[in-house]
Design a protein around this motif. Structure first.
Motif, PDB file in Angstrom:
ATOM      1  N   ASN A 348      33.947  44.069  45.074  1.00  0.00           N
ATOM      2  CA  ASN A 348      33.557  42.991  45.981  1.00  0.00           C
ATOM      3  C   ASN A 348      32.235  42.342  45.578  1.00  0.00           C
ATOM      4  OD1 ASN A 348      35.843  43.762  47.376  1.00  0.00           O
ATOM      5  ND2 ASN A 348      34.874  43.591  49.379  1.00  0.00           N
ATOM      6  N   TRP A 349      31.341  43.114  44.987  1.00  0.00           N
ATOM      7  CA  TRP A 349      30.097  42.533  44.502  1.00  0.00           C
ATOM      8  C   TRP A 349      30.404  41.404  43.523  1.00  0.00           C
ATOM      9  CZ3 TRP A 349      24.767  43.878  45.195  1.00  0.00           C
ATOM     10  CH2 TRP A 349      23.890  43.218  44.337  1.00  0.00           C
ATOM     11  N   GLY A 350      31.214  41.718  42.509  1.00  0.00           N
ATOM     12  CA  GLY A 350      31.560  40.697  41.529  1.00  0.00           C
ATOM     13  C   GLY A 350      32.471  39.625  42.095  1.00  0.00           C
ATOM     14  N   TYR A 351      33.418  40.025  42.916  1.00  0.00           N
ATOM     15  CA  TYR A 351      34.417  39.078  43.425  1.00  0.00           C
ATOM     16  C   TYR A 351      33.787  37.993  44.285  1.00  0.00           C
ATOM     17  CZ  TYR A 351      38.390  37.293  46.057  1.00  0.00           C
ATOM     18  OH  TYR A 351      39.300  36.460  46.638  1.00  0.00           O
ATOM     19  N   PHE A 352      32.936  38.395  45.237  1.00  0.00           N
ATOM     20  CA  PHE A 352      32.366  37.406  46.149  1.00  0.00           C
ATOM     21  C   PHE A 352      31.359  36.496  45.446  1.00  0.00           C
ATOM     22  CE2 PHE A 352      33.931  40.237  49.552  1.00  0.00           C
ATOM     23  CZ  PHE A 352      34.581  39.287  50.319  1.00  0.00           C
ATOM     24  N   ILE A 353      30.648  37.016  44.461  1.00  0.00           N
ATOM     25  CA  ILE A 353      29.733  36.163  43.705  1.00  0.00           C
ATOM     26  C   ILE A 353      30.519  35.106  42.928  1.00  0.00           C
ATOM     27  CG2 ILE A 353      28.170  36.121  41.718  1.00  0.00           C
ATOM     28  CD1 ILE A 353      26.977  38.731  42.728  1.00  0.00           C
ATOM     29  N   GLY A 419      36.410  45.017  31.380  1.00  0.00           N
ATOM     30  CA  GLY A 419      36.704  43.664  30.923  1.00  0.00           C
ATOM     31  C   GLY A 419      35.764  42.619  31.520  1.00  0.00           C
ATOM     32  N   PRO A 420      35.600  42.553  32.843  1.00  0.00           N
ATOM     33  CA  PRO A 420      34.672  41.574  33.423  1.00  0.00           C
ATOM     34  C   PRO A 420      33.225  41.773  32.980  1.00  0.00           C
ATOM     35  CG  PRO A 420      36.150  42.421  35.094  1.00  0.00           C
ATOM     36  CD  PRO A 420      36.374  43.252  33.872  1.00  0.00           C
ATOM     37  N   ALA A 421      32.800  43.039  32.829  1.00  0.00           N
ATOM     38  CA  ALA A 421      31.421  43.282  32.389  1.00  0.00           C
ATOM     39  C   ALA A 421      31.161  42.634  31.032  1.00  0.00           C
ATOM     40  CB  ALA A 421      31.153  44.787  32.326  1.00  0.00           C
ATOM     41  N   LEU A 422      32.074  42.809  30.101  1.00  0.00           N
ATOM     42  CA  LEU A 422      31.904  42.223  28.771  1.00  0.00           C
ATOM     43  C   LEU A 422      31.970  40.693  28.814  1.00  0.00           C
ATOM     44  CD1 LEU A 422      34.107  44.696  26.666  1.00  0.00           C
ATOM     45  CD2 LEU A 422      31.608  44.658  26.870  1.00  0.00           C
ATOM     46  N   MET A 423      32.909  40.172  29.600  1.00  0.00           N
ATOM     47  CA  MET A 423      33.092  38.721  29.647  1.00  0.00           C
ATOM     48  C   MET A 423      31.908  38.010  30.305  1.00  0.00           C
ATOM     49  SD  MET A 423      35.811  37.917  28.038  1.00  0.00           S
ATOM     50  CE  MET A 423      35.402  39.274  26.920  1.00  0.00           C
ATOM     51  N   THR A 505      25.425  41.253  37.536  1.00  0.00           N
ATOM     52  CA  THR A 505      26.811  41.491  37.925  1.00  0.00           C
ATOM     53  C   THR A 505      27.543  42.312  36.869  1.00  0.00           C
ATOM     54  OG1 THR A 505      26.806  39.365  39.090  1.00  0.00           O
ATOM     55  CG2 THR A 505      28.950  40.366  38.654  1.00  0.00           C
ATOM     56  N   ALA A 506      27.289  42.045  35.590  1.00  0.00           N
ATOM     57  CA  ALA A 506      27.908  42.833  34.521  1.00  0.00           C
ATOM     58  C   ALA A 506      27.471  44.292  34.589  1.00  0.00           C
ATOM     59  CB  ALA A 506      27.541  42.238  33.159  1.00  0.00           C
ATOM     60  N   GLY A 507      26.195  44.536  34.908  1.00  0.00           N
ATOM     61  CA  GLY A 507      25.718  45.910  35.035  1.00  0.00           C
ATOM     62  C   GLY A 507      26.375  46.642  36.189  1.00  0.00           C
ATOM     63  N   VAL A 508      26.616  45.945  37.287  1.00  0.00           N
ATOM     64  CA  VAL A 508      27.292  46.566  38.435  1.00  0.00           C
ATOM     65  C   VAL A 508      28.717  46.960  38.049  1.00  0.00           C
ATOM     66  CG1 VAL A 508      28.162  46.143  40.766  1.00  0.00           C
ATOM     67  CG2 VAL A 508      25.863  45.397  40.147  1.00  0.00           C
ATOM     68  N   TYR A 509      29.407  46.085  37.315  1.00  0.00           N
ATOM     69  CA  TYR A 509      30.764  46.409  36.860  1.00  0.00           C
ATOM     70  C   TYR A 509      30.765  47.648  35.957  1.00  0.00           C
ATOM     71  CZ  TYR A 509      33.419  42.329  38.526  1.00  0.00           C
ATOM     72  OH  TYR A 509      34.068  41.405  39.294  1.00  0.00           O
ATOM     73  N   ALA A 510      29.792  47.762  35.065  1.00  0.00           N
ATOM     74  CA  ALA A 510      29.721  48.915  34.158  1.00  0.00           C
ATOM     75  C   ALA A 510      29.503  50.208  34.937  1.00  0.00           C
ATOM     76  CB  ALA A 510      28.605  48.702  33.133  1.00  0.00           C
TER      77      ALA A 510
END
Length: 527
Positions: A348-353, A419-423, A505-510
């Protein structure tokens, strides 16, 4: 003599049993008894069928029983038989409609997917309408972030409550009530914005209260309506509707703004939700056995396939729900539960942003106008809908081939976070709108894999408490959305740096990927 005996049997069945015709002898491998066809080697008791259930199902027998054991994959099988005190087995040729296989579970899944489409469309149109609203009222990025996050103030309060209520009283009523609340709040949004910023924040919070029950109810209903073999695909189809809502909202909102002003998109989508609630009230039930549109064969396929069927009937044919309190302390004591909670937080952190801020990103960084920025922002969500269905199909296929469920969930969810973290890191190096769109599309397409990861995992680790489990995780996810969307606004207003937002956001995904790979499981944790 045999013909006379058969004719007498028909008469007794018609007068005393209310049964249809008496037809051919039993199939090979089955023994014909006075209670109807019985699988060899299985003993069972026959319970008289309640009149309410018999009338609704147009049943061909006067009794029904179900003995439950585990599915074939876990060494048990759930067996159900409709029985008659006087009629022998029915042949396929003359089998009544009630015993033929139907596909009504797909209708219910489609209705849930449509509800989630409206849920996300109602949510995302503020990403587009918020720009003219901010210009009309002189709001800055901080105020826009506050408006976006105010939805989550209410959204954070109801997932757990909605999940518990769905587990206890049924997902049908809870989901229907939720969509009425959020649809009416959506329709009231333009009036609230014209009144004052606090009124708009309150209306958005009420909208969040209604939408907070949607995803826990989705998991509750699919756990009861869908067999295990179709579980990943069903959740992916529902979430495909959810992601399509982002696309529909982002694409339709600019045209609706041009057609009806700021109130246009809110009125159209709000009214659509009210109409959906009316259809849902008549078309859906919490359990498939309660639906007159579900045949005995489809019911057997669903319940023998490992769906949750812990509802029982009293003597009046009325469903009695599970009344035990939810064991929250026990649930929170297990690492796989925390893996799901952290996964929902990160997702949700990444999604809502991405959902709330991408139109502004394309406008500020890529120099696109509002209509084109909405179009560019919508394309990744269309990809997400298709990618989620692919992920669900892939997960079910791997499990059917014998790959351990835990391995499948770790792999699928790993793609959804790594995948999202890298992208997002790669997005910081893009200088053209087309390049940014391509990278963002891959990133959001990867996040769709979570629909066949942690979102399905609730049903595997604790099927009886799937609503409560999803509710707890969604509450954490709502908190992540509040913090993430508001923090993004603060960072942009203070520094104007989109790179900082994307790196964080990438760090949160990792972090989410590492936690999931370490602690998740695809095995059942709670009975």
């Amino acid at each position: 003599a045999r013909r006379v005996t058969a004719m007498l049997a028909v008469g007794r069945a018609s007068i005393f049993g209310g049964i249809g015709r008496c037809i051919a002898p039993p199939r090979s491998g089955r023994a014909a008894t006075s209670a109807g066809p019985v699988r060899s080697g299985r003993a069972r008791a026959v319970v008289p069928e309640r009149p309410v259930i018999r009338a609704r199902r147009a049943a061909t027998s006067t009794g029904w029983t179900r003995t439950t054991s585990a599915t074939a994959s876990s060494g048990r099988d759930s067996v159900r038989t409709r029985a008659s005190s006087s009629a022998p087995a029915l042949t396929t040729r003359d089998e009544p409609a009630a015993t033929r296989e139907t596909g009504y579970r797909f209708v219910v899944v489609a209705l849930i997917a449509l509800a989630l489409l409206l849920c996300n469309a109602d949510r995302v149109i503020m990403s587009v309408a918020g720009v003219p609203l901010a210009q009309a009222h002189g709001w800055g990025e901080r105020a826009i972030g506050l408006v976006q996050s105010s939805f989550l103030w209410g959204y954070m309060l109801t997932p757990l409550l909605g999940g518990v209520l769905a587990d206890r009283y049924g997902g049908k009523a809870v989901l229907g009530g939720g969509i009425l609340v959020w649809s009416l709040a959506t329709m009231a949004t333009p009036l609230a914005a014209a009144t004052s910023l606090p009124a708009l924040l309150l209306t958005r919070a009420v909208m969040g209260l209604g939408e907070g029950v949607a995803l826990p109810c989705m998991n509750n209903l699919t756990a009861r309506w869908v067999p295990k073999a179709e579980r990943s695909r069903a959740v992916a189809a529902c979430m495909g509707g959810f992601q399509s809502g982002s696309m529909v909202g982002l694409l339709a909102a600019p045209a609706m703004l041009a057609w009806g002003g700021v109130s246009g998109p809110f009125a159209v989508f709000g009214l659509s939700g009210v109409l959906w609630a009316v259809v849902w009230a008549f078309a859906a039930t919490t359990y498939p056995r309660e639906s007159p549109s579900v045949s005995q064969r489809e019911l057997a396929l669903i319940e023998d396939g490992g769906s949750v069927a812990d509802s029982t009937f009293n003597e009046d044919g009325v469903t009695r729900r599970m009344s035990e309190p939810t064991p929250f302390r026990l649930l929170l004591s297990k690492a796989p539960v925390w893996a799901c909670i952290v996964a929902n937080f990160v997702n949700n952190w990444g999604y809502f942003i991405l959902l709330a801020w991408m139109p502004l990103y394309f406008k500020q960084v890529m120099g696109l106008e509002l209509a084109r920025s909405s179009y560019f922002s919508a394309l990744p969500w269309a990809t997400m809908a298709a990618s989620g269905v692919f992920a669900g199909t892939l997960a079910d296929s791997l499990i059917a081939r014998g790959v351990p469920v835990t391995t499948v969930r770790k792999f699928i969810q790993g793609v959804g976070f790594i995948g999202p973290a890298l992208m997002l890191v790669l997005l910081t190096f893009q200088t053209t709108a087309n390049g940014a769109l391509a990278v963002l599309t891959v990133a959001i397409g990867c996040t769709a894999f979570t629909q066949a990861g942690f979102l399905v995992n609730f049903q595997e680790i604790g099927p009886r408490y799937v609503g409560a489990l999803h509710g707890m995780a969604n509450t954490a996810g709502s908190f992540a959305g509040i913090v993430g969307t508001y923090t993004t606004g603060v960072i942009l207003e203070s520094t104007g740096s989109w790179r900082a937002v994307l790196f964080i956001t990438a760090g949160v995904y990792a972090f989410g990927a590492a936690t999931w790979l370490a602690f998740s499981t695809g095995e059942r944790v709670f009975d």
